[in-house]
Write a protein that holds these residues in place. Sequence first.
Motif, mmCIF file in Angstrom:
data_model
loop_
_atom_site.group_PDB
_atom_site.id
_atom_site.type_symbol
_atom_site.label_atom_id
_atom_site.label_comp_id
_atom_site.label_asym_id
_atom_site.label_seq_id
_atom_site.Cartn_x
_atom_site.Cartn_y
_atom_site.Cartn_z
ATOM 1 N N UNK A 137 0.832 -1.203 0.000
ATOM 2 C CA UNK A 137 0.000 0.000 0.000
ATOM 3 C C UNK A 137 0.870 1.259 0.000
ATOM 4 N N UNK A 138 0.583 2.202 -0.903
ATOM 5 C CA UNK A 138 1.319 3.465 -0.901
ATOM 6 C C UNK A 138 0.930 4.321 0.308
ATOM 7 N N UNK A 139 1.642 5.413 0.501
ATOM 8 C CA UNK A 139 1.350 6.321 1.612
ATOM 9 C C UNK A 139 -0.058 6.901 1.473
ATOM 10 N N UNK A 140 -0.541 7.487 2.532
ATOM 11 C CA UNK A 140 -1.873 8.088 2.507
ATOM 12 C C UNK A 140 -1.825 9.558 2.081
ATOM 13 N N UNK A 141 -0.805 9.925 1.338
ATOM 14 C CA UNK A 141 -0.714 11.266 0.763
ATOM 15 C C UNK A 141 -1.404 11.244 -0.596
ATOM 16 N N UNK A 142 -1.941 12.388 -0.990
ATOM 17 C CA UNK A 142 -2.672 12.481 -2.245
ATOM 18 C C UNK A 142 -1.715 12.597 -3.431
ATOM 19 N N UNK A 143 -2.111 12.006 -4.556
ATOM 20 C CA UNK A 143 -1.352 12.100 -5.804
ATOM 21 C C UNK A 143 -1.370 13.530 -6.313
ATOM 22 N N UNK A 144 -0.294 13.907 -6.978
ATOM 23 C CA UNK A 144 -0.258 15.198 -7.654
ATOM 24 C C UNK A 144 -1.234 15.127 -8.818
ATOM 25 N N UNK A 145 -2.155 16.079 -8.857
ATOM 26 C CA UNK A 145 -3.101 16.175 -9.972
ATOM 27 C C UNK A 145 -3.217 17.650 -10.343
ATOM 28 N N UNK A 146 -2.712 18.026 -11.512
ATOM 29 C CA UNK A 146 -2.659 19.429 -11.904
ATOM 30 C C UNK A 146 -4.002 20.155 -11.928
ATOM 31 N N UNK A 147 -5.102 19.475 -12.229
ATOM 32 C CA UNK A 147 -6.404 20.136 -12.340
ATOM 33 C C UNK A 147 -6.798 20.873 -11.077
ATOM 34 N N UNK A 148 -6.647 20.254 -9.920
ATOM 35 C CA UNK A 148 -7.025 20.899 -8.668
ATOM 36 C C UNK A 148 -5.810 21.394 -7.899
ATOM 37 N N UNK A 149 -4.635 21.276 -8.514
ATOM 38 C CA UNK A 149 -3.387 21.792 -7.954
ATOM 39 C C UNK A 149 -3.169 21.333 -6.525
ATOM 40 N N UNK A 150 -3.367 20.056 -6.304
ATOM 41 C CA UNK A 150 -3.182 19.513 -4.967
ATOM 42 C C UNK A 150 -2.420 18.215 -5.017
ATOM 43 N N UNK A 151 -2.168 17.674 -3.866
ATOM 44 C CA UNK A 151 -1.443 16.424 -3.745
ATOM 45 C C UNK A 151 0.055 16.655 -3.758
ATOM 46 N N UNK A 152 0.776 15.671 -3.229
ATOM 47 C CA UNK A 152 2.231 15.784 -3.125
ATOM 48 C C UNK A 152 2.978 14.573 -3.664
ATOM 49 N N UNK A 153 2.282 13.493 -3.930
ATOM 50 C CA UNK A 153 2.924 12.249 -4.349
ATOM 51 C C UNK A 153 2.905 12.099 -5.864
ATOM 52 N N UNK A 154 4.075 11.886 -6.479
ATOM 53 C CA UNK A 154 4.112 11.682 -7.939
ATOM 54 C C UNK A 154 3.750 10.245 -8.300
ATOM 55 N N UNK A 155 2.467 9.944 -8.244
ATOM 56 C CA UNK A 155 1.975 8.617 -8.624
ATOM 57 C C UNK A 155 0.625 8.769 -9.304
ATOM 58 N N UNK A 156 0.160 7.713 -9.903
ATOM 59 C CA UNK A 156 -1.074 7.738 -10.680
ATOM 60 C C UNK A 156 -2.273 8.066 -9.798
ATOM 61 N N UNK A 157 -3.133 8.899 -10.318
ATOM 62 C CA UNK A 157 -4.421 9.212 -9.716
ATOM 63 C C UNK A 157 -5.397 9.382 -10.867
#
Length: 144
Positions: A67-87
Amino acid sequence: MQFFKKGGFNIAKRWGFTYLFCYDLEKMKWFYSDILHLDLIWDGEGSISFKIGEHQLSISYNEDFSQPSNKFSIQPGWEGGTEPRTGWSLECDKEDFKDIVHSVLRNEIPKFYNEPKWKGYWSFPILDPMNNTIEITCTEKNIH
């Protein structure tokens, strides 16, 4: 949609299947059925599948799943998240969007915002039980 000629037939490309893995299939079944309200089309030993439009999402148990960390993936549309992984995002009409938001708020689902935010569309990023980032979206401005 762009069409291509191949062997005399017009063929449109489309995304067919996505395969996810997990260590707890029952939690994933609950989340994708009861929280996201997706149509369960397969419930077999060790795997489940959902239909989203013409796309099929298949989820399988795997004892080696990490299981990956519970940090959110980077997604440019909402300019949030910190993890460079698929979302990914799940675009909804107004009623489906409201139903999913209410399901998330009634349960202890990790969310990036306490409520949906307008970003030129409604954005409500959440995590599934395996910490995959899913942005629930709606383009209809008046959702209330």
